[in-house]
Design a protein around this motif. Structure first.
Motif, mmCIF file in Angstrom:
data_model
loop_
_atom_site.group_PDB
_atom_site.id
_atom_site.type_symbol
_atom_site.label_atom_id
_atom_site.label_comp_id
_atom_site.label_asym_id
_atom_site.label_seq_id
_atom_site.Cartn_x
_atom_site.Cartn_y
_atom_site.Cartn_z
ATOM 1 N N GLU A 38 0.826 -1.207 0.000
ATOM 2 C CA GLU A 38 0.000 0.000 0.000
ATOM 3 C C GLU A 38 0.864 1.262 0.000
ATOM 4 O OE1 GLU A 38 -2.484 -0.536 3.411
ATOM 5 O OE2 GLU A 38 -3.645 -2.154 2.465
ATOM 6 N N ILE A 39 1.954 1.250 0.778
ATOM 7 C CA ILE A 39 2.862 2.406 0.814
ATOM 8 C C ILE A 39 3.482 2.616 -0.566
ATOM 9 C CG2 ILE A 39 5.064 3.233 1.743
ATOM 10 C CD1 ILE A 39 4.248 1.848 4.412
ATOM 11 N N LEU A 40 3.926 1.509 -1.185
ATOM 12 C CA LEU A 40 4.530 1.616 -2.513
ATOM 13 C C LEU A 40 3.512 2.089 -3.544
ATOM 14 C CD1 LEU A 40 6.850 -1.516 -2.667
ATOM 15 C CD2 LEU A 40 7.546 0.867 -2.736
ATOM 16 N N GLU A 41 2.277 1.649 -3.417
ATOM 17 C CA GLU A 41 1.255 2.093 -4.367
ATOM 18 C C GLU A 41 1.016 3.597 -4.247
ATOM 19 O OE1 GLU A 41 -1.927 -0.587 -3.458
ATOM 20 O OE2 GLU A 41 -1.256 -2.068 -4.948
ATOM 21 N N VAL A 42 1.070 4.123 -3.018
ATOM 22 C CA VAL A 42 0.948 5.580 -2.832
ATOM 23 C C VAL A 42 2.147 6.278 -3.483
ATOM 24 C CG1 VAL A 42 0.992 7.429 -1.106
ATOM 25 C CG2 VAL A 42 -0.451 5.424 -0.749
ATOM 26 N N ASP A 43 3.377 5.732 -3.273
ATOM 27 C CA ASP A 43 4.571 6.302 -3.902
ATOM 28 C C ASP A 43 4.456 6.258 -5.416
ATOM 29 O OD1 ASP A 43 5.705 6.844 -1.482
ATOM 30 O OD2 ASP A 43 7.051 5.109 -1.473
ATOM 31 N N ILE A 44 3.938 5.149 -5.934
ATOM 32 C CA ILE A 44 3.786 5.011 -7.380
ATOM 33 C C ILE A 44 2.832 6.074 -7.906
ATOM 34 C CG2 ILE A 44 2.772 3.527 -9.170
ATOM 35 C CD1 ILE A 44 4.013 1.139 -7.645
ATOM 36 N N ALA A 45 1.720 6.270 -7.216
ATOM 37 C CA ALA A 45 0.756 7.288 -7.644
ATOM 38 C C ALA A 45 1.401 8.675 -7.625
ATOM 39 C CB ALA A 45 -0.476 7.248 -6.749
ATOM 40 N N ASP A 46 2.160 8.972 -6.544
ATOM 41 C CA ASP A 46 2.847 10.270 -6.460
ATOM 42 C C ASP A 46 3.869 10.420 -7.579
ATOM 43 O OD1 ASP A 46 1.359 10.815 -4.215
ATOM 44 O OD2 ASP A 46 2.983 10.369 -2.790
ATOM 45 N N ASN A 47 4.649 9.347 -7.825
ATOM 46 C CA ASN A 47 5.666 9.398 -8.880
ATOM 47 C C ASN A 47 5.036 9.529 -10.261
ATOM 48 O OD1 ASN A 47 7.952 9.345 -7.285
ATOM 49 N ND2 ASN A 47 8.086 7.112 -7.261
ATOM 50 N N GLN A 48 3.876 8.914 -10.460
ATOM 51 C CA GLN A 48 3.218 9.055 -11.758
ATOM 52 C C GLN A 48 2.775 10.496 -11.986
ATOM 53 O OE1 GLN A 48 0.249 5.952 -11.450
ATOM 54 N NE2 GLN A 48 1.409 4.598 -12.805
ATOM 55 N N VAL A 49 2.240 11.110 -10.937
ATOM 56 C CA VAL A 49 1.835 12.521 -11.057
ATOM 57 C C VAL A 49 3.060 13.391 -11.331
ATOM 58 C CG1 VAL A 49 0.918 14.490 -9.765
ATOM 59 C CG2 VAL A 49 -0.234 12.269 -9.643
ATOM 60 N N ALA A 50 4.138 13.176 -10.560
ATOM 61 C CA ALA A 50 5.360 13.964 -10.747
ATOM 62 C C ALA A 50 5.947 13.720 -12.137
ATOM 63 C CB ALA A 50 6.384 13.602 -9.668
ATOM 64 N N LEU A 51 5.888 12.471 -12.598
ATOM 65 C CA LEU A 51 6.409 12.151 -13.928
ATOM 66 C C LEU A 51 5.610 12.862 -15.009
ATOM 67 C CD1 LEU A 51 8.276 10.512 -15.788
ATOM 68 C CD2 LEU A 51 6.627 8.640 -15.657
ATOM 69 N N THR A 97 15.111 14.770 -14.485
ATOM 70 C CA THR A 97 14.002 14.531 -13.562
ATOM 71 C C THR A 97 13.056 13.473 -14.110
ATOM 72 O OG1 THR A 97 14.122 16.805 -12.750
ATOM 73 C CG2 THR A 97 12.077 15.610 -12.326
ATOM 74 N N VAL A 98 12.734 13.593 -15.401
ATOM 75 C CA VAL A 98 11.851 12.607 -16.028
ATOM 76 C C VAL A 98 12.473 11.225 -15.953
ATOM 77 C CG1 VAL A 98 10.895 11.850 -18.241
ATOM 78 C CG2 VAL A 98 10.641 14.230 -17.530
ATOM 79 N N ALA A 99 13.759 11.124 -16.285
ATOM 80 C CA ALA A 99 14.438 9.823 -16.241
ATOM 81 C C ALA A 99 14.454 9.254 -14.821
ATOM 82 C CB ALA A 99 15.857 9.960 -16.779
ATOM 83 N N ASN A 100 14.734 10.125 -13.830
ATOM 84 C CA ASN A 100 14.751 9.671 -12.433
ATOM 85 C C ASN A 100 13.381 9.202 -11.977
ATOM 86 O OD1 ASN A 100 17.484 10.193 -12.190
ATOM 87 N ND2 ASN A 100 17.190 12.207 -11.275
ATOM 88 N N GLU A 102 9.636 2.562 -12.090
ATOM 89 C CA GLU A 102 9.942 1.178 -12.465
ATOM 90 C C GLU A 102 10.417 0.382 -11.248
ATOM 91 O OE1 GLU A 102 12.759 1.542 -15.635
ATOM 92 O OE2 GLU A 102 11.277 2.357 -17.023
ATOM 93 N N THR A 103 11.233 1.013 -10.398
ATOM 94 C CA THR A 103 11.718 0.341 -9.192
ATOM 95 C C THR A 103 10.563 0.013 -8.259
ATOM 96 O OG1 THR A 103 13.819 1.540 -9.362
ATOM 97 C CG2 THR A 103 13.300 0.543 -7.245
ATOM 98 N N ASP A 104 9.667 0.985 -8.052
ATOM 99 C CA ASP A 104 8.511 0.754 -7.181
ATOM 100 C C ASP A 104 7.596 -0.326 -7.750
ATOM 101 O OD1 ASP A 104 9.422 2.597 -5.381
ATOM 102 O OD2 ASP A 104 8.034 4.190 -5.966
ATOM 103 N N LEU A 105 7.389 -0.293 -9.069
ATOM 104 C CA LEU A 105 6.545 -1.316 -9.693
ATOM 105 C C LEU A 105 7.169 -2.699 -9.543
ATOM 106 C CD1 LEU A 105 5.387 0.550 -12.936
ATOM 107 C CD2 LEU A 105 3.965 -0.130 -11.006
ATOM 108 N N ALA A 106 8.490 -2.780 -9.704
ATOM 109 C CA ALA A 106 9.177 -4.059 -9.515
ATOM 110 C C ALA A 106 9.047 -4.526 -8.068
ATOM 111 C CB ALA A 106 10.644 -3.938 -9.916
ATOM 112 N N ALA A 107 9.163 -3.579 -7.136
ATOM 113 C CA ALA A 107 9.023 -3.937 -5.721
ATOM 114 C C ALA A 107 7.606 -4.429 -5.423
ATOM 115 C CB ALA A 107 9.365 -2.730 -4.838
#
Length: 195
Positions: free
Chosen positions: A14-27, A96-99, A105-110
């Motif tokens: 659940e924590i990673l899914e929140v990070d993924i959502a945040d990273n998708q918005v930032a991306l 920034t986009v690459a990071n 990708e790292t969060d999705l793999a996790a």
């Protein structure tokens, strides 16, 4: 223990899914900025090409006064700084986009790894539960077998009790009839009984 691990893994997921959502918005925001910066750079390059920007040396040779040379050199420096800043901004945004893509990708793999662990733990738990249920069923069958054996023994014991009661009654009947009709004299000689 499996339930605890499953709960911890679900929390991590659940924590990673929140990070993924945040990273998708930032991306997405970074990609929009990258596109805007790229379009601005294209316009600047197009303007430079179409306006036929003259070089620094051309300006020096075509200027009529030192003031014009100074003004033109300041203008060229500002334009150069502006172009360099735009390029630096574009590079920073691309980084920034690459990071963000790498983090995503790292969060999705996790998350995939956690889901695999969750599935493994759930399968192990199901196998464990099935084994325990089989043991419970075996114990229940054994209990039924023992209860049947106890019932059989109780029935045999009841039969024996009936037989003993019948034998005692027969013995009592036999003794009661003979004791009233026959008198037996007991004579003691030399300390022993004689009939």
């Amino acid at each position: 223990e499996y339930n605890t691990q499953i709960s911890e893994l679900q929390t991590q997921k659940e924590i990673l899914e929140v990070d993924i959502a945040d990273n998708q918005v930032a991306l997405e925001e970074a990609q929009v900025q990258e596109e805007e910066q790229y379009e601005a750079m294209k316009l600047r390059i197009q303007y430079s090409y179409e306006s036929g920007d003259v070089g620094y040396m051309d300006t020096v040779f075509t200027s009529s006064s030192v003031t014009d040379i100074v003004n033109e050199s300041e203008y060229f420096e500002q334009m150069y700084n502006y172009d360099a800043q735009m390029l630096d901004d574009l590079i920073a945004i691309k980084t920034t986009v690459a990071n963000k893509q790498l983090e995503l990708e790292t969060d999705l793999a996790a998350v995939e790894k956690i889901e695999a662990s969750l599935n493994d733990n759930k399968e192990a738990l199901e196998v464990l539960i099935a084994g325990k249920e089989a043991q419970v069923n075996n114990y229940a069958a054994s209990i039924e077998d023992y209860e049947d054996q106890v019932a059989e023994l109780d029935a045999a014991m009841a039969e024996l009790d009936d037989e003993i009661a019948a034998a005692e009654a027969a013995y009592a009947a036999a003794n009661s009839g003979s004791s009233g009709s026959a008198n037996i004299d007991v004579v003691v000689t030399n300390g022993t009984f004689q009939w």
